[in-house]
Design a protein around this motif. Structure first.
Motif, PDB file in Angstrom:
ATOM      1  N   ASP A   1      14.415   2.430  -0.903  1.00 48.85           N
ATOM      2  CA  ASP A   1      13.157   1.969  -1.497  1.00 48.85           C
ATOM      3  C   ASP A   1      12.019   2.935  -1.180  1.00 48.85           C
ATOM      4  O   ASP A   1      11.938   3.494  -0.083  1.00 48.85           O
ATOM      5  N   MET A   2      11.151   3.099  -2.161  1.00 43.58           N
ATOM      6  CA  MET A   2       9.958   3.926  -1.979  1.00 43.58           C
ATOM      7  C   MET A   2       8.767   3.190  -2.581  1.00 43.58           C
ATOM      8  O   MET A   2       8.927   2.316  -3.440  1.00 43.58           O
ATOM      9  N   GLY A   3       7.597   3.575  -2.135  1.00 40.49           N
ATOM     10  CA  GLY A   3       6.426   2.901  -2.671  1.00 40.49           C
ATOM     11  C   GLY A   3       5.158   3.712  -2.491  1.00 40.49           C
ATOM     12  O   GLY A   3       5.124   4.698  -1.763  1.00 40.49           O
ATOM     13  N   TRP A   4       4.162   3.269  -3.203  1.00 40.17           N
ATOM     14  CA  TRP A   4       2.808   3.828  -3.086  1.00 40.17           C
ATOM     15  C   TRP A   4       1.872   2.735  -2.583  1.00 40.17           C
ATOM     16  O   TRP A   4       1.908   1.596  -3.082  1.00 40.17           O
ATOM     17  N   TYR A   5       1.047   3.101  -1.630  1.00 40.68           N
ATOM     18  CA  TYR A   5      -0.027   2.257  -1.149  1.00 40.68           C
ATOM     19  C   TYR A   5      -1.319   3.055  -1.293  1.00 40.68           C
ATOM     20  O   TYR A   5      -1.301   4.273  -1.464  1.00 40.68           O
ATOM     21  N   ARG A   6      -2.418   2.354  -1.195  1.00 38.75           N
ATOM     22  CA  ARG A   6      -3.700   3.052  -1.184  1.00 38.75           C
ATOM     23  C   ARG A   6      -4.640   2.375  -0.204  1.00 38.75           C
ATOM     24  O   ARG A   6      -4.526   1.173   0.052  1.00 38.75           O
ATOM     25  N   GLN A   7      -5.547   3.192   0.325  1.00 40.17           N
ATOM     26  CA  GLN A   7      -6.537   2.667   1.252  1.00 40.17           C
ATOM     27  C   GLN A   7      -7.894   3.226   0.874  1.00 40.17           C
ATOM     28  O   GLN A   7      -8.121   4.447   0.960  1.00 40.17           O
ATOM     29  N   ALA A   8      -8.758   2.339   0.443  1.00 39.08           N
ATOM     30  CA  ALA A   8     -10.118   2.724   0.072  1.00 39.08           C
ATOM     31  C   ALA A   8     -10.989   2.726   1.319  1.00 39.08           C
ATOM     32  O   ALA A   8     -10.668   2.061   2.309  1.00 39.08           O
ATOM     33  N   PRO A   9     -12.105   3.434   1.284  1.00 34.22           N
ATOM     34  CA  PRO A   9     -12.999   3.486   2.454  1.00 34.22           C
ATOM     35  C   PRO A   9     -13.424   2.089   2.883  1.00 34.22           C
ATOM     36  O   PRO A   9     -13.890   1.287   2.068  1.00 34.22           O
ATOM     37  N   GLY A  10     -13.246   1.798   4.159  1.00 29.63           N
ATOM     38  CA  GLY A  10     -13.686   0.528   4.701  1.00 29.63           C
ATOM     39  C   GLY A  10     -12.806  -0.657   4.346  1.00 29.63           C
ATOM     40  O   GLY A  10     -13.144  -1.801   4.645  1.00 29.63           O
ATOM     41  N   LYS A  11     -11.665  -0.397   3.721  1.00 29.72           N
ATOM     42  CA  LYS A  11     -10.779  -1.491   3.314  1.00 29.72           C
ATOM     43  C   LYS A  11      -9.395  -1.310   3.913  1.00 29.72           C
ATOM     44  O   LYS A  11      -9.037  -0.235   4.389  1.00 29.72           O
TER      45      LYS A  11
END
Length: 122
Positions: A31-41
């Motif tokens: 399994d593979m995936g994409w995550y994201r992290q916005a500033p301050g979140k």
């Protein structure tokens, strides 16, 4: 397992961008995936893909983003279209070793890349 993301950059709202994640080391990636992290979140799930292509998308990106992979190259991609300013974040690649199941597990896997910055301007 080492993961390296690429393809981030600055894009105007409404535009498109394609991210790549190259895996090395253990060549059997499930399994593979994409995550994201916005500033301050906190970190947010974007999309997941199992070894044979079954995918899962967060509601916020469904219909706009497409996750895919090339198992021969040990690479994963995220085609992003109709980007909005909410898409501004560091995008992180996530992966797990074999074996995997038919559908990707909806949890964070043990291996992470360093991330690639995506900035969406208005």
């Amino acid at each position: 397992v080492q993961l390296v993301e690429s393809g981030g950059g600055l894009v105007q709202a409404g535009g498109s961008l394609k991210l790549s994640c190259a895996a090395s080391g253990d060549t059997c990636i499930a399994d593979m995936g994409w995550y994201r992290q916005a500033p301050g979140k906190g970190r947010e799930l974007v999309a997941l893909i199992a070894a044979h292509g079954n995918a899962y998308y967060a509601d916020s990106v469904k219909g706009r983003f497409t996750i895919s992979r090339d198992n021969r190259k040990n690479e994963m991609y995220l085609q992003m279209t109709s980007l909005t300013r909410d898409g501004t974040a560091v995008y992180l690649c996530n992966a797990d070793k074999c074996p995997g199941l038919e559908y990707p597990g909806r949890y964070e896997y043990p291996y992470w890349g360093q991330g690639t910055q995506v900035t969406v301007s208005s």
